[in-house]
Write an enzyme that holds these catalytic residues in place. Structure first.
Site, PDB file in Angstrom:
ATOM      1  N   PHE A  86       0.862  -1.189   0.000  1.00 35.25           N
ATOM      2  CA  PHE A  86       0.000   0.000   0.000  1.00 35.25           C
ATOM      3  C   PHE A  86       0.895   1.233   0.000  1.00 35.25           C
ATOM      4  CE2 PHE A  86      -2.382   3.569   1.596  1.00 35.25           C
ATOM      5  CZ  PHE A  86      -3.536   3.497   0.847  1.00 35.25           C
ATOM      6  N   LYS A  93       2.447  10.854   7.326  1.00 35.44           N
ATOM      7  CA  LYS A  93       1.617  10.609   8.503  1.00 35.44           C
ATOM      8  C   LYS A  93       2.129  11.295   9.784  1.00 35.44           C
ATOM      9  CE  LYS A  93      -1.098   6.904   6.692  1.00 35.44           C
ATOM     10  NZ  LYS A  93      -0.825   5.737   5.868  1.00 35.44           N
ATOM     11  N   ASP A 151       9.259   2.946   1.996  1.00 33.96           N
ATOM     12  CA  ASP A 151       8.049   3.694   2.310  1.00 33.96           C
ATOM     13  C   ASP A 151       7.781   3.499   3.799  1.00 33.96           C
ATOM     14  OD1 ASP A 151       5.541   4.675   2.804  1.00 33.96           O
ATOM     15  OD2 ASP A 151       4.593   3.780   1.039  1.00 33.96           O
TER      16      ASP A 151
END
Ligand code: PLP
Length: 399
Positions: free
Chosen positions: A138, A252, A223
């Protein structure tokens, strides 16, 4: 149904299926709904709230900057962006950083950077660059990124997708070796797959991947949008294997729970392929985001949040492992990034999430089978213990 939920359902596109709760306030690891009911936030907005809600120093940094200067675009310098970028580069060991806003934008940036490096430095023939990604990844929701996805729903009816991406199984070093060709410019990987259901690769995998990338002159892109910045019990999840990515993607938690802030970090031989006009974002690195990003990184260090995640993660894991239920297939994770895998033929994830909500815990199921437990890293021992007891109670009632 609450009037708020009814109106959001009427006027909002249905690209999410939220749990039926209307939140109005947050503080630390707690949030409250419109009726004043208290919940332990075990989701942290998928790690965006790792510092907890309303972190005092981050809110203060935001307010101070807001009172002075918020947005001017990158057509000018501000007196805060340099501070943020310098702190990030020195903390994480990179020459340069490129600020964006959301995680998906930062991933896109990393992919563009890797391709340009491939043509300019590795001398890959024009338009032949290949990037390798992992199954069940993802990395966000743009067209290029969902083009790398193996989740049918993320792709269906969104094609055609850009060429130049290859997908291999996660956690299997041999397939990576086979997939690399002279035109491979990068391998992009999540050190822990979050959305896939908190999937950990075999120990040593990241190190082996990085070594293989070095051998073949392929960029190793990590990531760490979800796993980084303390979440997995180290500053970066890659630190567990002493792996220094060629390109590091953060998001985030970098926004300190108040703004979207993302960053791509790399050394000069890679980052210097970008010249003025090659890439950008109106908001990327805006003054507010720079002030917040800097405060978020400083809080992470000054408050030892990574170490806290390691200790509290162990406490949470230990407590969860004492819960037994025929539907629990596995409990796994690192730091405060933990998943409970269920047997969906016995118990569905959403059933558990709804029941936990009722009892005052915010979680969310992923792919129907994994309950995520990822509270703010500032959560107290007492709240961790309370959460464990509530989870135990809920499972005992779901026989
Ligand atoms: C959330 C996430 C993204 C996407 O970030 P957005 O801010 O939602 O665009 C990318 N990669 C990983 C690993 C993520 O968890």
């Amino acid at each position: 149904m609450s009037n708020t939920i009814q109106r959001e359902t009427q006027f909002g596109a249905h690209n999410y299926h939220p749990l039926p709760v209307v939140l109005v306030k947050g503080k630390g690891a707690l949030v409250w709904d419109e009726n004043g009911k208290e919940y332990i936030d075990m989701m942290s907005a998928y790690s965006a709230v790792s510092h907890g809600h309303q972190h005092p120093k981050i809110v203060q940094a935001l307010e101070k900057q807001l009172a002075r200067l918020a947005i001017v675009s990158r057509s000018y310098y501000t007196d805060v962006l340099a501070d943020f970028l310098q702190y990030a580069c020195e903390l994480l060991g990179y020459d340069k950083a490129l600020p964006m806003n959301t995680g998906a934008e930062a991933v896109e940036t990393a992919l563009k950077l890797a391709r340009k490096w491939g043509y300019q430095v590795k001398q890959v023939p024009s338009d032949q660059a290949e990037i390798i990604a992992c199954r069940n990844n993802f990395h966000g929701r743009t067209i290029a990124i969902v083009g790398m996805s193996t989740e049918p729903q993320y792709r269906e009816d969104f094609g055609p997708f850009p060429a130049g991406f290859k997908v291999i199984p996660y956690g299997d070093i041999n397939t990576l070796e086979k997939a690399i060709t002279p035109n491979t410019v990068a391998f992009i990987v999540e050190p822990i797959q979050g959305e896939a259901g908190i999937i950990l690769p075999p120990p040593g995998y990241l190190k082996q991947c990085k070594d293989l990338c070095v051998r073949h002159n392929v960029l190793f892109i990590a990531d760490e949008i979800q796993s980084g910045l303390g979440r997995a019990g180290k500053r970066l999840a890659c630190d567990h294997e002493n792996v220094h990515p060629d390109i590091l993607v953060l998001g985030k938690a970098l926004g300190g729970g108040v703004l979207p802030v993302s960053l791509v970090l790399a050394d000069d031989p890679i980052m210097s392929v970008l010249r003025p006009g090659d890439h950008g974002s109106t908001f990327g690195g805006y003054a507010l985001a720079a002030a917040v990003g800097l405060a978020a990184l400083k809080a992470l260090e000054e408050e030892g949040l990574a170490e806290r995640a390691a200790v509290l993660g162990e406490r949470l894991m230990k407590g969860l492992k004492t819960i037994s239920h025929p539907a629990i297939k596995d409990i796994r994770g690192k730091g405060l990034m933990i998943g409970i895998e269920l047997d969906p033929t016995i118990l569905e994830g959403r059933t558990v999430a709804l029941k936990l909500l009722e009892q005052g815990i915010l979680t969310k199921e992923t792919h129907q089978v994994v309950i995520r437990l990822a509270p703010p890293l500032v959560i107290s021992e007492a709240l961790i213990d309370r959460a464990i007891e509530i989870i135990r109670q809920v499972f005992s009632e779901l026989k």
